[in-house]
Design a protein around this motif. Structure first.
Motif, PDB file in Angstrom:
ATOM      1  N   UNK A  40      68.226  73.620 120.675  1.00 21.65           N
ATOM      2  CA  UNK A  40      66.836  73.234 120.476  1.00 21.65           C
ATOM      3  C   UNK A  40      66.063  74.439 119.962  1.00 21.65           C
ATOM      4  N   UNK A  41      65.406  74.288 118.815  1.00 22.05           N
ATOM      5  CA  UNK A  41      64.597  75.375 118.256  1.00 22.05           C
ATOM      6  C   UNK A  41      63.191  75.301 118.840  1.00 22.05           C
ATOM      7  N   UNK A  42      62.719  76.426 119.357  1.00 23.34           N
ATOM      8  CA  UNK A  42      61.358  76.545 119.865  1.00 23.34           C
ATOM      9  C   UNK A  42      60.591  77.471 118.921  1.00 23.34           C
ATOM     10  N   UNK A  43      59.670  76.905 118.128  1.00 18.75           N
ATOM     11  CA  UNK A  43      58.817  77.716 117.262  1.00 18.75           C
ATOM     12  C   UNK A  43      57.691  78.260 118.141  1.00 18.75           C
ATOM     13  N   UNK A  44      57.697  79.556 118.341  1.00 18.06           N
ATOM     14  CA  UNK A  44      56.844  80.151 119.367  1.00 18.06           C
ATOM     15  C   UNK A  44      55.345  79.974 119.100  1.00 18.06           C
ATOM     16  N   UNK A  45      54.964  79.815 117.832  1.00 17.70           N
ATOM     17  CA  UNK A  45      53.552  79.666 117.490  1.00 17.70           C
ATOM     18  C   UNK A  45      53.143  78.208 117.274  1.00 17.70           C
ATOM     19  N   UNK A  46      54.066  77.275 117.421  1.00 14.01           N
ATOM     20  CA  UNK A  46      53.742  75.873 117.145  1.00 14.01           C
ATOM     21  C   UNK A  46      53.372  75.152 118.441  1.00 14.01           C
ATOM     22  N   UNK A  47      52.107  74.720 118.608  1.00 10.96           N
ATOM     23  CA  UNK A  47      51.716  74.018 119.836  1.00 10.96           C
ATOM     24  C   UNK A  47      52.566  72.778 120.112  1.00 10.96           C
ATOM     25  N   UNK A  48      53.090  72.152 119.058  1.00  8.87           N
ATOM     26  CA  UNK A  48      53.896  70.945 119.236  1.00  8.87           C
ATOM     27  C   UNK A  48      55.221  71.230 119.934  1.00  8.87           C
ATOM     28  N   UNK A  49      55.666  72.492 119.933  1.00  9.37           N
ATOM     29  CA  UNK A  49      56.949  72.832 120.554  1.00  9.37           C
ATOM     30  C   UNK A  49      56.819  73.239 122.017  1.00  9.37           C
ATOM     31  N   UNK A  50      55.603  73.352 122.521  1.00  9.83           N
ATOM     32  CA  UNK A  50      55.418  73.760 123.918  1.00  9.83           C
ATOM     33  C   UNK A  50      56.095  72.769 124.854  1.00  9.83           C
ATOM     34  N   UNK A  51      55.973  71.480 124.557  1.00 11.38           N
ATOM     35  CA  UNK A  51      56.528  70.449 125.422  1.00 11.38           C
ATOM     36  C   UNK A  51      58.030  70.341 125.415  1.00 11.38           C
ATOM     37  N   UNK A  52      58.716  71.116 124.579  1.00  7.56           N
ATOM     38  CA  UNK A  52      60.187  71.087 124.564  1.00  7.56           C
ATOM     39  C   UNK A  52      60.782  71.795 125.780  1.00  7.56           C
ATOM     40  N   UNK A  53      59.974  72.611 126.445  1.00  7.44           N
ATOM     41  CA  UNK A  53      60.424  73.321 127.645  1.00  7.44           C
ATOM     42  C   UNK A  53      59.620  72.835 128.848  1.00  7.44           C
ATOM     43  N   UNK A  54      60.124  73.157 130.039  1.00  2.97           N
ATOM     44  CA  UNK A  54      59.438  72.756 131.264  1.00  2.97           C
ATOM     45  C   UNK A  54      58.041  73.360 131.314  1.00  2.97           C
ATOM     46  N   UNK A  55      57.096  72.609 131.883  1.00  8.23           N
ATOM     47  CA  UNK A  55      55.722  73.072 131.996  1.00  8.23           C
ATOM     48  C   UNK A  55      55.606  74.082 133.132  1.00  8.23           C
ATOM     49  N   UNK A  56      55.073  75.258 132.838  1.00 12.81           N
ATOM     50  CA  UNK A  56      54.899  76.299 133.840  1.00 12.81           C
ATOM     51  C   UNK A  56      54.038  75.771 134.997  1.00 12.81           C
ATOM     52  N   UNK A  57      54.411  76.093 136.242  1.00 16.05           N
ATOM     53  CA  UNK A  57      55.364  77.105 136.692  1.00 16.05           C
ATOM     54  C   UNK A  57      56.819  76.643 136.827  1.00 16.05           C
ATOM     55  N   UNK A  58      57.117  75.427 136.381  1.00 24.45           N
ATOM     56  CA  UNK A  58      58.512  74.981 136.426  1.00 24.45           C
ATOM     57  C   UNK A  58      59.322  75.743 135.378  1.00 24.45           C
ATOM     58  N   UNK A  59      60.638  75.820 135.588  1.00 24.78           N
ATOM     59  CA  UNK A  59      61.532  76.508 134.668  1.00 24.78           C
ATOM     60  C   UNK A  59      62.487  75.527 134.018  1.00 24.78           C
ATOM     61  N   UNK A  60      62.898  75.817 132.795  1.00 24.03           N
ATOM     62  CA  UNK A  60      63.984  75.093 132.146  1.00 24.03           C
ATOM     63  C   UNK A  60      65.291  75.714 132.620  1.00 24.03           C
ATOM     64  N   UNK A  61      66.236  74.878 132.987  1.00 21.86           N
ATOM     65  CA  UNK A  61      67.490  75.397 133.539  1.00 21.86           C
ATOM     66  C   UNK A  61      68.702  74.820 132.803  1.00 21.86           C
TER      67      UNK A  61
END
Length: 325
Positions: A304-325
């Motif tokens: 999975x590519x996460x474009x660090x500056x793209x707001x649309x990619x924020x939801x590809x990972x767990x929402x803080x404070x949760x972690x993606x594992x």
């Protein structure tokens, strides 16, 4: 020898398997690995594949029980909010005019990786001096809502707990809070580090890296790809073009799977199909090659590519404070 090894026929089959795999590896690839100073991620994959064949051959020969290889430590990934940038003039995102007359809102992500008991921070976001700064009409208007120490405290982590600070590149929106972690080992592209010492660079401020720039902090200069922990779970990828020593990060998570953090290879996912190269990149050909490389790595690894500056990619990972594992 009875009881120590299997039959001669089994040994012959094992030897043939090993030789067949070696013939499958092109001679130029073997030579490249032998004579270069480092291995790319593609070379690491070839090495791991060859090692698996060796282990299979040995398991055919050994009579006693085979001890399991040490397990890779648990890996987890947190996305941290490191600010936003309002581009009231987004035209610099493409030297071919793809964003002329347009505006874009960029996110700014930092990422905490836990590898067993070790902690690595990827990028350090916008400077804390921008906390609460209102968005204005400037061509690029940055703002920060919360700093890194405040976010890390929510998950029980102090700045001195961070053992490694890995930087995608030297721009101010990626090293802004780096000095908050003066005891961490700084991992940065060797060519970026050299550029910082060569004079004034757009969007760069060496003072943001003062703990290491002054000579006191520990610095690990990265050339090519770097397997950070030596087990393939976290790998810095050489992706120059935006800056001379730009890196991206491959993280293999046990449940989520492989994730690629882009650095600034692109700023928005829409730049992939456009092959949109920003006007401020240091090398156009390298920029396009790095874009191509990340897309191919993602396809080959199922990442999975996460474009660090793209707001649309924020939801590809767990929402803080949760972690993606």
């Amino acid at each position: 020898m009875a009881g120590s090894f299997t039959s001669a026929a089994t040994r012959t089959r094992a030897g043939r398997a090993f030789r067949a795999h070696r013939r499958a590896v092109p001679v130029h690839a073997r030579c490249r690995r032998r004579h270069s100073g480092h291995l790319s991620i593609e070379d690491h994959e070839m090495k791991f594949t060859l090692w698996r064949h060796v282990v299979s051959c040995v398991s055919l020969l050994a009579s006693g029980p085979i001890q399991a290889a040490p397990a890779v430590p648990d890996v987890a990934l947190w996305r941290l909010d490191c600010g936003e940038l309002q581009m009231n003039d987004a035209s610099p995102l493409s030297d071919a005019g793809s964003y002329s007359g347009k505006s874009r809102r960029l996110s700014d992500g930092c990422y905490l990786i836990r590898h067993g008991k070790e902690l690595l921070l990827w990028d350090a976001g916008l400077p804390a001096t921008l906390l609460g700064t209102p968005i204005d009409a400037q061509p690029i208007s940055p703002t920060l809502a919360v700093d890194l120490p405040t976010q890390l405290a929510r998950i029980g982590i102090r700045p001195n707990d961070i053992g490694r600070l890995a930087i995608s590149h030297y721009h101010f929106d990626h090293v802004g809070q780096a000095a908050t972690f003066p005891h961490a080992m700084l991992l940065i592209g060797a060519k970026d580090w050299a550029a910082l010492h060569s004079g004034t660079i757009p969007f760069a401020d060496p003072h943001l890296l003062a703990p290491w720039f002054s000579g006191g902090g520990k610095v690990d200069l990265i050339e090519g790809d770097r397997d950070v922990f030596g087990d393939g779970s976290v790998v810095m990828l050489a992706t120059p073009g935006h800056t001379p020593g730009e890196s991206s990060l491959l993280v293999r998570l046990p449940k989520t799977g492989a994730v690629i953090l882009t650095g600034d290879v692109v700023h928005l996912a829409a730049q992939w199909p456009l092959s949109a190269v920003p006007i401020w990149n240091t090398e156009r050909a390298d920029s396009l090659a790095s874009m191509d490389r990340l897309q191919k790595l993602a396809a080959n690894f199922g990442a999975t590519i996460i474009v660090q500056h793209d707001p649309a990619d924020i939801g590809k990972l767990a929402r803080f404070p949760a972690a993606s594992r």
